[in-house]
Enzyme design. Sequence first.
Site, PDB file in Angstrom:
ATOM      1  CD  GLU A   1       7.625 -28.343  -5.441  1.00  0.00           C
ATOM      2  OE1 GLU A   1       7.920 -27.132  -5.674  1.00  0.00           O
ATOM      3  OE2 GLU A   1       7.301 -28.843  -5.952  1.00  0.00           O
TER       4      GLU A   1
ATOM      5  NE  ARG B   1       2.450 -27.849 -10.250  1.00  0.00           N
ATOM      6  CZ  ARG B   1       3.424 -27.237 -11.325  1.00  0.00           C
ATOM      7  NH1 ARG B   1       4.410 -27.323 -11.462  1.00  0.00           N
ATOM      8  NH2 ARG B   1       3.029 -26.047 -12.500  1.00  0.00           N
TER       9      ARG B   1
ATOM     10  CG  HIS C   1       9.094 -28.146  -9.541  1.00  0.00           C
ATOM     11  ND1 HIS C   1       8.523 -27.459  -8.821  1.00  0.00           N
ATOM     12  CD2 HIS C   1       9.152 -27.298 -11.083  1.00  0.00           C
ATOM     13  CE1 HIS C   1       7.259 -26.997  -9.304  1.00  0.00           C
ATOM     14  NE2 HIS C   1       8.013 -27.183 -10.865  1.00  0.00           N
TER      15      HIS C   1
HETATM   16  C1  DGY Z   1       5.778 -25.120 -14.580  1.00  0.00           C
HETATM   17  O1  DGY Z   1       5.835 -24.606 -15.590  1.00  0.00           O
HETATM   18  O2  DGY Z   1       4.949 -25.710 -14.167  1.00  0.00           O
HETATM   19  C2  DGY Z   1       7.184 -25.588 -14.040  1.00  0.00           C
HETATM   20  O3  DGY Z   1       6.487 -26.883 -13.195  1.00  0.00           O
HETATM   21  C3  DGY Z   1       7.722 -24.732 -13.617  1.00  0.00           C
HETATM   22  O4  DGY Z   1       8.636 -24.121 -14.374  1.00  0.00           O
END
Ligand code: DGY
Length: 293
Positions: free
Chosen positions: A241, A212, A259
């Site tokens: 983001e 993240r 992402h």
């Molecule tokens: C998640 O699943 O947490 C990803 O970042 C998005 O697919």
Amino acid sequence: MARLEEACDVERFDGDGVISHDELVARVAGKQGLIAMVTDMVDRAVIEAGTSLKVIANAAVGYNNIDVAAARARGIVVTNTPGVLTDATADLTWALILAVTRRLGEGERWVRTREWPGWAFDQLLGMELRGKQLGIVGFGRIGRAVADRAAAFGMTVAHTSRSGDGIPMDRLLSTSDVVSLHVPLTADTRHLIDQAALARMKRTAYLVNTSRGPVVDEAALAWALKNRLIAGAGLDVYEREPIVHDELFALENVVLAPHLGSATSETRTAMADLAVRNAIAVLSGEAPITPVT
Ligand code: DGY
């Protein structure tokens, strides 16, 4: 959608991009279930407006977009999609490790200028992976899957983990040639990689983040990359983001992905399937398959 429509009445957001917070608050009223994406902020206001909610099924493994405490206080089950996206995310992590250590982004940009003069002996020299140490921060499913792939590249692996096994974070940072982040975003992991952490890394090391964005202080990272405090970074996620820290755009030693961690057809299908099965299970009075505990 077909599976959901067989089981319940479905209202779907069909607009472009992400539903606005106001619209989500307005439309959640009267609904028993909500299927959310990582881009949907399911905060206290949404949860309080959803007075009939029984389940919030996130189509993602990360669930920092949901106020889980507020949901729990109202007896709403929150589910996520662990497991089904492990391989896709681990593969993308390796794509970034290879791209940044072998200067693929720089090279690709050069070729596209139509000004690449051709092969040269000392052109775009990168770092070899064999014999180097991969430091994995967070040794859950995805961290382990990234570690499993390291043997194929001849890398040794060190890791930290919440359970306390592995090596201390400071040692991992100061001894690893590639540091890869695989922790969830929590109050404890926000800005885990700050200026001090970056200063502990080798000047020849690379940072990769597919977890993240807010786990890394992006301004500190831009500063470290600019001043060559570390050799480079591969990022799939960002602090705000879709906004990316402006200074990163000018830097050659960072690879910027949008992402993409779980973005394969197979994985996105499996994520959708699991989110739908979780929602239907709770709405049918059964136990959720993958609840957030
Ligand atoms: C998640 O699943 O947490 C990803 O970042 C998005 O697919």
